[in-house]
Design a protein around this motif. Structure first.
Motif, mmCIF file in Angstrom:
data_model
loop_
_atom_site.group_PDB
_atom_site.id
_atom_site.type_symbol
_atom_site.label_atom_id
_atom_site.label_comp_id
_atom_site.label_asym_id
_atom_site.label_seq_id
_atom_site.Cartn_x
_atom_site.Cartn_y
_atom_site.Cartn_z
ATOM 1 N N ILE A 291 0.876 -1.161 0.000
ATOM 2 C CA ILE A 291 0.000 0.000 0.000
ATOM 3 C C ILE A 291 0.916 1.214 0.000
ATOM 4 C CG2 ILE A 291 -0.286 -0.010 2.537
ATOM 5 C CD1 ILE A 291 -3.167 1.143 1.949
ATOM 6 N N GLU A 292 0.718 2.062 -0.984
ATOM 7 C CA GLU A 292 1.537 3.270 -1.127
ATOM 8 C C GLU A 292 0.658 4.475 -0.864
ATOM 9 O OE1 GLU A 292 4.628 1.676 -4.535
ATOM 10 O OE2 GLU A 292 3.058 3.066 -5.145
ATOM 11 N N TRP A 293 1.289 5.565 -0.404
ATOM 12 C CA TRP A 293 0.537 6.789 -0.174
ATOM 13 C C TRP A 293 1.379 7.999 -0.493
ATOM 14 C CZ3 TRP A 293 2.081 3.538 3.776
ATOM 15 C CH2 TRP A 293 2.999 4.045 4.703
ATOM 16 N N GLN A 294 0.672 9.106 -0.663
ATOM 17 C CA GLN A 294 1.308 10.397 -0.882
ATOM 18 C C GLN A 294 0.808 11.375 0.171
ATOM 19 O OE1 GLN A 294 0.470 11.566 -4.951
ATOM 20 N NE2 GLN A 294 2.509 10.914 -5.581
ATOM 21 N N TYR A 295 1.757 12.167 0.675
ATOM 22 C CA TYR A 295 1.395 13.240 1.605
ATOM 23 C C TYR A 295 0.901 14.440 0.813
ATOM 24 C CZ TYR A 295 4.070 10.546 5.027
ATOM 25 O OH TYR A 295 4.535 9.548 5.840
ATOM 26 N N TYR A 296 0.190 15.315 1.486
ATOM 27 C CA TYR A 296 -0.214 16.559 0.841
ATOM 28 C C TYR A 296 1.030 17.300 0.377
ATOM 29 C CZ TYR A 296 -5.103 16.222 2.036
ATOM 30 O OH TYR A 296 -6.413 15.824 2.106
ATOM 31 N N GLY A 297 0.962 17.868 -0.794
ATOM 32 C CA GLY A 297 2.100 18.590 -1.350
ATOM 33 C C GLY A 297 2.938 17.735 -2.284
ATOM 34 N N ALA A 298 2.774 16.411 -2.244
ATOM 35 C CA ALA A 298 3.517 15.532 -3.158
ATOM 36 C C ALA A 298 2.898 15.647 -4.545
ATOM 37 C CB ALA A 298 3.458 14.098 -2.669
ATOM 38 N N SER B 67 5.052 8.772 -1.434
ATOM 39 C CA SER B 67 5.825 9.324 -0.327
ATOM 40 C C SER B 67 6.381 8.207 0.544
ATOM 41 C CB SER B 67 4.962 10.246 0.528
ATOM 42 O OG SER B 67 4.456 11.311 -0.235
ATOM 43 N N ASP B 68 5.622 7.122 0.666
ATOM 44 C CA ASP B 68 6.054 5.989 1.485
ATOM 45 C C ASP B 68 5.155 4.801 1.160
ATOM 46 O OD1 ASP B 68 7.584 4.597 3.300
ATOM 47 O OD2 ASP B 68 7.233 6.001 4.950
ATOM 48 N N ASP C 118 -0.373 14.467 7.042
ATOM 49 C CA ASP C 118 -1.616 14.311 6.290
ATOM 50 C C ASP C 118 -1.366 13.531 5.009
ATOM 51 O OD1 ASP C 118 -3.512 15.587 7.874
ATOM 52 O OD2 ASP C 118 -2.888 17.558 7.178
ATOM 53 N N ILE C 119 -2.035 12.402 4.878
ATOM 54 C CA ILE C 119 -1.988 11.607 3.650
ATOM 55 C C ILE C 119 -3.190 12.012 2.815
ATOM 56 C CG2 ILE C 119 -2.150 9.284 2.701
ATOM 57 C CD1 ILE C 119 -0.840 8.278 5.300
ATOM 58 N N TRP C 120 -2.971 12.219 1.521
ATOM 59 C CA TRP C 120 -4.100 12.659 0.712
ATOM 60 C C TRP C 120 -4.581 11.624 -0.278
ATOM 61 C CZ3 TRP C 120 -4.425 14.564 -4.540
ATOM 62 C CH2 TRP C 120 -3.242 14.464 -5.275
#
Length: 164
Positions: free
Chosen positions: A107-114, A120-121, A139-141
């Motif tokens: 499972i991958e995610w991006q933080y706000y601003g990415a 992001s991780d 904050d993950i978006w």
């Protein structure tokens, strides 16, 4: 002939059943009007209960609208992922994933601003019903599910769901 509990004794000593009509209470037949009326009453009752439940939920969460949580779900090749942007436990975000497959997933995610497609991780999800998850202080978006496959030459190919 003597009458004994609905049975007569004939002169020959044989017993003969008397045919006595059974008295039954009047039976109501169900007309379509009665069925329609009962269905309408049931629908009215259900609607009233739903309205009470709705107003009860709105009434309790209406005051906490600033802390409202947005939950996102993703499904890919049978695996499932979830993101809660305000879990209410002091963290900024919470993620969770489950993998029923016989191969590893992520499972991958991006933080706000990415920006772009780079995560992001990520967290590894073990096969055969493995689960993973956790809280994040940022904050993950958006999230997505991925897996890596290898071809006969040994090259890896990454396959991912769309971002939520």
């Amino acid at each position: 002939m003597d009458k004994i509990d609905g049975v007569c004794e004939s002169s020959g000593g044989d017993f003969v059943d008397l045919e006595m009509p059974l008295i039954r209470p009047e039976r109501r037949s169900w007309s379509m009007e009665m069925v329609d009326m009962r269905i309408k009453n049931a629908i009215r009752t259900l609607c009233a209960a739903a309205m009470l439940a709705l107003f009860g939920v709105v009434g309790t969460t209406g005051t906490a609208s600033a802390a409202a949580s947005t939950v996102y779900y993703v499904e890919f090749h049978g695996a499932q992922g979830k993101l809660d942007t305000n879990p209410g436990n002091g963290y900024e975000s919470w993620i969770w994933a489950w993998n029923p497959n016989d191969y590893d997933m992520y499972i991958e995610w991006q933080y706000y601003g990415a920006s772009g497609d780079k995560p992001s991780d990520y967290l590894h999800i073990s096969p055969y019903g493995g689960t993973t998850g956790g809280n994040d202080t940022e904050d993950i978006w958006r999230i997505r599910l991925c897996y890596t496959s290898y071809d006969l030459q040994g090259y890896s190919h990454k396959y991912c769901s769309s971002w939520t």
